[in-house]
Enzyme design. Structure first.
Site: not given
Length: 234
Positions: A114, A162, A194
């Site tokens: 991320s 995601d 995610h």
């Protein structure tokens, strides 16, 4: 090992450190969140030192987590400047780790999840070759690159579902890297969100173990061009 400021794993006593992996967590996270990835790396590369630093700033969303840059009020327009401001401290950390173990930049791999993936991608964009490999999980660029790193191989790993960083962002990045003759691979896992999913971790290990960097392929053949299909040889 809750909320550790840094986690590090070294090879077994008597084994020389031959590779360096630096793992970067997501916004609001801690080093502990990357332990599954660290364990996979250690199993695959027993002579590697694996370092997991915590983000250099307290998470401004509250709690015990950390961040590399603030996402409060972040926009497409101001994200690049925030990332650029955070890069010098990370670059210094990576260089200090390389000096500590006496390793070259080519012996170094960065992996980020991320926000950590943004930092890893943008670090080698700003300092081409600071790491020989980057594994970017569920990430993106702060802005699409105008040039591609010549001395870093990029492995992009993402979930198709995601909801935080749309897969279209990383697919656009891969398209741009292809146009720029970049050395990159992309793996999209159907239905994943995610998350640092075991399937993506395993795929990253396979990429590390089997992909021959484009620069090595060209050097071996005495070429300055891409393979016939324009991708990393693996």
């Amino acid at each position: 090992m809750a909320n550790s400021p840094q986690i590090e794993f070294l090879p077994e006593p008597g084994m020389d450190v031959r590779q360096l992996f630096i793992l970067l967590h997501g916004v609001g996270g801690t080093p502990d969140s990357l332990l599954p990835l660290a364990e996979a790396v250690r199993a695959a590369f027993p002579t590697a030192a694996v370092l997991i630093p915590e983000g250099f700033e307290p998470f401004d969303g509250g709690g015990a987590g950390r961040q590399w840059f603030s996402v409060r009020g972040v926009t497409e327009e101001n994200r690049p400047a925030r990332v650029a401001a955070a890069l010098p401290a990370l670059a210094a950390y990576v260089q200090q780790a390389q000096q500590r173990f006496g390793l070259l930049q080519s012996d170094t791999a960065l992996a980020g999840f991320s926000q950590g993936a943004i930092m890893a991608l943008e670090l080698v964009q700003a300092h081409d070759g600071m790491a020989g490999r980057v594994m970017a999980f569920s990430g993106r660029y702060a802005e699409l690159p105008k040039t591609a790193p010549r001395y870093t191989t990029l492995h992009l790993l993402h979930g198709s579902a995601d909801p935080v960083m749309d897969v279209a962002l990383i697919q656009a990045a891969q398209t741009r890297l292809d146009e720029l003759h970049g050395d990159s691979t992309i793996d999209v896992a159907t239905g994943l969100g995610h998350e640092l999913h075991p399937a993506l971790i395993q795929r990253a290990i396979v990429r590390l173990q089997t992909c021959v960097p484009l620069r090595s392929w060209e050097a071996a053949l005495g070429l300055d061009q891409s393979p016939p299909d324009g991708t990393t040889v693996h």
